[in-house]
Design an enzyme around this catalytic site. Structure first.
Site, short mmCIF file in Angstrom:
data_model
loop_
_atom_site.label_atom_id
_atom_site.label_comp_id
_atom_site.label_asym_id
_atom_site.label_seq_id
_atom_site.Cartn_x
_atom_site.Cartn_y
_atom_site.Cartn_z
N GLN A 186 37.44 41.68 50.15
CA GLN A 186 37.31 41.86 48.71
C GLN A 186 35.90 41.48 48.27
O GLN A 186 35.40 40.44 48.69
CB GLN A 186 38.33 40.99 47.99
CG GLN A 186 38.41 41.24 46.50
CD GLN A 186 39.47 40.39 45.83
OE1 GLN A 186 39.67 39.24 46.17
NE2 GLN A 186 40.16 40.98 44.87
N GLY A 187 35.26 42.31 47.45
CA GLY A 187 33.93 41.99 46.94
C GLY A 187 33.95 41.90 45.43
O GLY A 187 33.38 42.73 44.74
N GLU A 230 47.72 40.58 43.17
CA GLU A 230 47.49 39.28 43.78
C GLU A 230 48.28 38.18 43.07
O GLU A 230 48.81 37.28 43.68
CB GLU A 230 46.00 38.96 43.74
CG GLU A 230 45.67 37.62 44.36
CD GLU A 230 44.18 37.49 44.65
OE1 GLU A 230 43.38 38.10 43.92
OE2 GLU A 230 43.84 36.78 45.60
N ASN A 267 43.72 27.00 39.78
CA ASN A 267 44.89 26.52 39.05
C ASN A 267 44.57 26.36 37.56
O ASN A 267 45.45 26.58 36.71
CB ASN A 267 45.38 25.19 39.63
CG ASN A 267 46.29 25.40 40.84
OD1 ASN A 267 46.47 26.55 41.28
ND2 ASN A 267 46.85 24.35 41.36
N GLU A 268 43.33 26.00 37.25
CA GLU A 268 42.95 25.85 35.85
C GLU A 268 42.97 27.20 35.13
O GLU A 268 43.39 27.30 33.98
CB GLU A 268 41.55 25.20 35.75
CG GLU A 268 41.52 23.73 36.18
CD GLU A 268 41.78 23.50 37.66
OE1 GLU A 268 41.45 24.40 38.47
OE2 GLU A 268 42.34 22.45 38.02
N SER A 275 34.13 38.33 43.52
CA SER A 275 33.40 37.14 43.06
C SER A 275 31.92 37.20 43.41
O SER A 275 31.52 37.84 44.37
CB SER A 275 33.99 35.88 43.70
OG SER A 275 35.30 35.67 43.25
#
Lengths: 392, 323
Positions: free
Chosen positions: A126-127, A244, A374-375, A129
């Site tokens: 996956q590209g 996802e 998680n945030e 981030s």
């Protein structure tokens, strides 16, 4: 409300259980490098040849066309049989890229890529981030300049899992330099053997090199590789992300119950430093039982969510809730096993097979950061479930 | 397979919510002498048939299932409803005598809940009750009840009065087996889920209007993130409650395991959500006039009934579930 499995669901479980019992590899997955990617390809090839590839994929694209409930059954049986973990180098291809192409790809893209993904011939990464954009994908800067029939890509991507093994990449770039936030992005299929791509592994706290920084220096990608519209990549990216955050971690959710069972068996054999059996320690007993209750709740949530999705055809907003619960329960279980194992827990060389509990302890941070921290999941819940005033 | 209230189930839940908000709104707990079920409330609940909810059709009940029982008690929990409502429902299911059963179902006589406390009985519910019900995992006993034999004690929870008795009571009716216990465990878990929900709803409503430092508090991550955690705890407890209720309805062999898990998760969710609700309200959260403390105090009582933390975890550890 009902909990009934249909006759075909029960048949499916029996078939899956029997096949897995006879076919799960007895050889451990190698710890790292191309041999581990080859192991994953071989396992995927075996699933493919026996008709078990693409459990979530529609039949017309070579998948099994399973209902959500049957997918749950499949992952439960995988966990029970201790099959190779489904989050491996085939994960992005099977769980993101394939389903995104099915939803938004052209007929040519589907015809070329989907069979290769199912058979394990093509691995994807996956590209999304970038170095200055983690969970905030709308601030992406990697640039794609239209030049005739090509898009010329320059910039850098970050946290790219298994880039060094991947044949293709789901690449998100900014094709409109004047654009802001989520507008002007394009989702492209990038051949990882294209000239101008440079992969720099990043060693993690797990003592491995599964994530990478990827640099693009005038990489030419044909426009025919665009998935969806040029400048309309956000819609495709959201499709990928909803996969996802929805069922992407279904296996981990269901595996938790098996793992608590293994930890309980282990507590029945392990002696603590003072010589008492771990299972005779009331604090350990209570924590194990509490994690078992969490695992049952996670299964109930998964079944509820899947039934809802099967019925409405739309994934609900509960993916973030399940991911938060699963990642925190995984971490708590690893910590508890760490308490039980004592000094042995500190022996670790990066080999998941040899040191599964220590690996999973370290992995618990990756798990609670990747796919949205998680945030960020809490922000999603605050916005989309509780409808609190927007923070941003 | 479908694990959420659906069709008629939703209608029953809505009817219960509407009725209970009128008949025993949580507002009542700010008034005097508010604990337990008054005779009026008992008759009112009885006349609507709520005490016969879990009773089979052949015994004069509604013939509904554990699922409707759970949906009803979740709404009872949202109003911090008295524990005697549950005792009354359960007593109806263990009584063979038709006359006695119909007077319980109609609300003509009251039933309190009795729990062994090591030295004698601890009784929760109205002192006007004519009976008390003691439940175990293998037998249930309904006792006749003499007011003079019990001694009132102070009660942390304004919704529940407590008395103790060391007298050996007279059995009026008994049943062996775990059916009534299971319904009791499901009912308390459902009430706790209702409390966890009401606590979350209360703070979310407040976070949308209350401003500090020039912004709604619901836009601060210091408030948003604990609220998200409340939602996750609630969702887990509620999903497991639906699973346990449905497992009971369908007579699955592992229903008891799912009930224990549901009770544990409901205990934790109600206590933690009540706690966070008080905290995020700031100063107003500790005032007597606010509901926030009522949820916490009632949850403390319910969390100990039908399987406290240690008891349910002790059983869960080696319990097996079915596919």
């Amino acid at each position: 409300m009902d909990l009934q499995y249909s006759a075909s669901d029960r048949d499916f479980r029996q078939q899956a259980r029997a096949w897995l019992a006879a076919n799960v590899p007895t050889k451990r997955r190698p710890a790292n490098g191309h041999t581990s990617a080859q192991y994953d390809r071989d396992w995927q090839r075996k699933l493919y040849e026996h008709g078990w590839a693409g459990v979530a994929w529609p039949k017309e694209y070579g998948g099994l066309g399973l209902t959500g409930l049957q997918q749950v059954i499949w992952y439960e049986e995988m966990a029970r049989a201790r099959a190779p973990h489904y989050i491996n180098t085939t994960y992005v291809a099977l769980m993101h890229a394939g389903p995104t192409l099915i939803m938004r790809g052209t007929e040519e893209q589907k015809a070329f890529h989907l069979p290769r993904i199912l058979s394990g011939d093509a691995l994807w990464c996956q590209g999304f981030s970038e170095p200055n954009a983690g969970s905030d994908l709308a601030s992406l800067k990697a640039r794609g300049t239209i030049d005739g029939d090509d898009i010329v890509v320059s910039g850098a991507k970050m946290w790219t899992t298994d880039a060094q093994h991947a044949d293709y990449q789901e690449l998100l770039v900014r094709t409109d330099p004047e654009s802001h936030r989520h507008k002007g992005l394009t989702w492209i299929i990038c051949d990882m053997k294209s000239p101008g791509i440079d992969i720099k592994p990043i060693r993690t706290m797990l003592n491995d090199e599964h994530i990478n920084m990827v640099f693009y220096d005038d990489v030419r990608i044909p426009k025919s590789n665009v998935v969806g519209e040029i400048d309309g990549g956000w819609a495709s990216a959201l499709a990928t992300l909803s996969l996802e955050r929805g069922l992407g971690f279904i296996g981990d959710q269901l595996e938790l119950y098996e793992r608590v069972g293994r930890a309980t068996d282990m507590a029945g054999k392990l002696r603590l430093e003072d010589g008492t059996l771990a299972i005779d320690d009331s604090s350990i007993r209570q924590k194990l039982a509490a994690l078992k209750a969490d695992a049952l709740a996670i299964r109930a949530m998964t079944l509820a969510d899947i039934a809802e999705t099967d019925r409405t055809g739309q994934p609900g907003p509960k993916g973030s809730m399940m991911k938060l619960l699963v990642t925190s329960a995984h971490k708590a279980l690893s910590e508890l096993v760490g308490d039980m194992m004592g000094w042995d827990f500190l022996e670790f060389d990066g080999d998941r097979s040899a040191h599964p509990w220590t690996y999973d302890y370290l992995w618990s941070w990756v798990f609670s950061i990747s796919g949205g921290t998680n945030e960020i999941q809490r922000e999603n819940i605050a916005d989309r479930v509780l409808h609190l005033p927007r923070a941003r | 397979m479908y694990l959420a209230p659906d069709g008629d189930e939703l209608e029953i839940a809505q009817a219960a919510a509407g009725f209970l908000a009128e008949a025993m709104s949580i507002e009542r707990l700010h008034g005097a002498a508010c604990a337990d079920m008054s005779a009026d409330l008992r008759h009112s609940l009885g006349s609507m048939g709520w005490f016969a909810l879990a009773l089979p059709g052949h015994a004069g009940g509604s013939g509904l299932s554990a699922v409707e029982h759970a949906l009803f008690f979740r709404e009872v929990g949202r109003q911090c409803g008295p524990v005697d409502v549950l005792a009354q429902c359960l007593a109806a299911t263990i009584v063979d005598d038709n006359a006695l059963r119909s007077s319980i179902v109609s609300g003509d006589v009251g039933v309190a809940l009795a729990v062994g406390d090591g030295t004698g009985l601890r009784i929760f519910g109205s002192e006007n009750a004519a009976f008390m019900l003691q439940l175990g995992r293998d037998r249930s006993d309904l006792y006749t009840f003499k007011n003079s034999a019990s001694e009132p004690r102070a009660s942390l929870d304004p919704a529940t009065s407590i008395r103790v008795s060391d007298r050996v009571p007279t059995v009026a009716s008994s049943e062996t087996g775990d059916r009534a216990w299971n319904l009791g465990q499901l009912g308390t878990a459902a009430m706790l889920v209702g409390i966890a929900e009401a606590s979350l709803d209360q703070i979310v409503d407040y976070a949308k209007v209350r401003e500090t430092f020039g912004k709604k508090i619901g836009s601060w991550q210091a408030v948003r993130h604990p609220c998200a955690d409340m939602a996750v705890r609630l969702e887990a407890a509620r999903a497991q409650l639906w699973f346990a209720a449905t497992a009971m309805k369908e007579g699955r062999g592992d229903a008891g395991v799912h009930l224990d898990a549901a009770k544990y998760l409901a205990n934790q969710a109600a206590l933690a959500n009540a706690d966070t609700n008080i905290q995020l309200h700031g100063g107003i959260g500790v005032t007597d006039e606010h509901h926030a403390h009522l949820y916490l105090k009632h949850a403390l009582v319910l969390a100990r009934l039908f399987g406290g933390r240690r008891e349910v975890l002790g059983r869960l550890l080696h319990a097996e579930v079915e596919d």
